[in-house]
Write an enzyme that holds these catalytic residues in place. Sequence first.
Site, PDB file in Angstrom:
ATOM      1  N   GLU A 173       8.679   1.312   2.428  1.00  0.00           N
ATOM      2  CA  GLU A 173       9.611   2.276   2.294  1.00  0.00           C
ATOM      3  C   GLU A 173      10.568   2.875   2.485  1.00  0.00           C
ATOM      4  OE1 GLU A 173       5.973   4.563   3.901  1.00  0.00           O
ATOM      5  OE2 GLU A 173       4.274   3.816   2.759  1.00  0.00           O
ATOM      6  N   GLU A 292      -0.191  -0.621  -0.497  1.00  0.00           N
ATOM      7  CA  GLU A 292      -0.768   0.370   0.509  1.00  0.00           C
ATOM      8  C   GLU A 292      -1.309   0.853  -0.897  1.00  0.00           C
ATOM      9  OE1 GLU A 292       1.437   1.897   3.225  1.00  0.00           O
ATOM     10  OE2 GLU A 292       2.685   0.078   3.878  1.00  0.00           O
TER      11      GLU A 292
HETATM   12  O1  AHR Z   1       0.081   2.165   6.109  1.00  0.00           O
HETATM   13  C1  AHR Z   1      -0.004   3.285   7.011  1.00  0.00           C
HETATM   14  C2  AHR Z   1       1.221   4.025   6.883  1.00  0.00           C
HETATM   15  O2  AHR Z   1       1.382   4.201   5.718  1.00  0.00           O
HETATM   16  C3  AHR Z   1       2.635   2.073   6.522  1.00  0.00           C
HETATM   17  O3  AHR Z   1       2.926   2.162   7.818  1.00  0.00           O
HETATM   18  C4  AHR Z   1       3.447   2.563   5.944  1.00  0.00           C
HETATM   19  O4  AHR Z   1       4.204   1.681   4.951  1.00  0.00           O
HETATM   20  C5  AHR Z   1       2.801   3.651   4.859  1.00  0.00           C
HETATM   21  O5  AHR Z   1       3.621   5.555   5.012  1.00  0.00           O
END
Ligand code: AHR
Length: 505
Positions: A173, A292
């Site tokens: 990110e 994610e």
């Molecule tokens: O999964 C929680 C957080 O969400 C992670 O650390 C990040 O990559 C995302 O913003």
Amino acid sequence: MFTCTATIDPDFVIAPVPRRLFGSFVEHMGRAVYGGIFEPGHPEADADGIRLDVVKLTRELGVTAVRYPGGNFVSSYRWEDGVGPVAERPTRLDLAWRSIETNAFGLNEFMNWARQADVEPIMAVNLGTRGVEDACNLLEYANFPGGTRWSDLRVAHGVREPHAVKMWCLGNEMDGPWQVGHKTATEYGRLAAVTGEAMRRIDPGIELVACGSSNDRMPTFGSWEAQVLDEAYDVVDYISLHAYFEERDGDRTGFLASAHAMDQFIDGVVATCDHIGAKRRSRRKLKLSFDEWNLWYESRFAGQENLSWARAPRLIEDEYTVEDAVVLGNLLMSLLRHSDRVTTACLAQLVNVIAPIRSESDSVAWRQTIFFPFALTARHARGDVLRVEPVAPTLHSRTLGDVPAVDVAATRDPETGELSVFAVNRDETQPAALRLRLAGAGAATVAEHLVLGGADLLATNSEQVPDRVVPRSSTGHQLDGDRLTVELPPVSWSLIRTTGRPAGA
Ligand code: AHR
């Protein structure tokens, strides 16, 4: 009751089901590692502190790959702190989650856990506070056979065989202002390209993932991907997508149709990748790593800046309802139908932190509601993903516009002819009659019909009542030759499996 129709034809193949689609994610965050997968002294822990009850549930969940060690955590992580004799490892500040990191668990412990859980490890490198050299050192430590400084250090740490990690994420990110060391798209794209190039000199067989946008609500979404790929298109194999869903602005229909939003997000990233590929006259098509994704009640989270320093604090241990499980099952259907481009996906996260598995220290581990659609899809989405175009009435959502009331996805195993149909009814009040025509693949029998939802939409599982929510068997189907009719209760996720004829039979 309303009606919806679809044809399922074994000739309309999107792609073989990518096994990495059923990945997950373990970050050094909250109680995901400490008190999650690792708890020395727990009655279920082995001699290395690995919680075997959690390993067992991870296997049952059907997880195929796990991304590690972050997440935001990775962007200020020094991987060397987590290898070697535990007593000599430094305790550090984790700047992402304002946590005290003891480093009692690190790379080699994770690889040991991954072997026990039978999952492929996916590693992320720190491109927040670090760069080319440290990423190369880590890769040399992990994958080089021996005879060099970092590979010999691994051997000295008792790990003779290289870990052979195939997939590497270049940062995390990096567009987000919350990320330690966040960058502009051009800065990051260039760093990702040169880091990836250098890593490939050590191990040409690795697969590399560039960071896409943190979510599609970022103001730079679209242009971030384009600028990063202008720099890194020829080096990387994947661009990443991240998305967390929750009910926003009181739009429940929009929440129930989160998979529709996921479809649009994926289509947008595919278009951007192909735009850059076309500009470069490239023959390569990039793949997408949705590394994610989940539901996260982010609006209930106080924010990273409001956390106080603590060791393995309870962080975002969201409790999921039946309704959440319906939405999650539908998100998996979106991933399946994009399996020609999305070939890796990681449910974030695995244990305790927004997770399908929960555990308590010195106590039990249990399955959240979202465990079930994931486990059933991972187990039964076999063979090829088929293109299904359901014809259904629409519902109006304030945030997404008109969305189909019913969604359907299907897979077929050409070896056995077994068909798995996944269906969701997003309508809050009416059941749906789903009429399927099973073209060219006449099913012999319905082998299984399971439903989640339709009632008790707010029910959850807990430490005290771990099995309140489980999928229930249904008889609400009728098979007549090549016509299969299935009743879908309001707000429900269903799996219908048929035995069938293998191709050519
Ligand atoms: O999964 C929680 C957080 O969400 C992670 O650390 C990040 O990559 C995302 O913003």
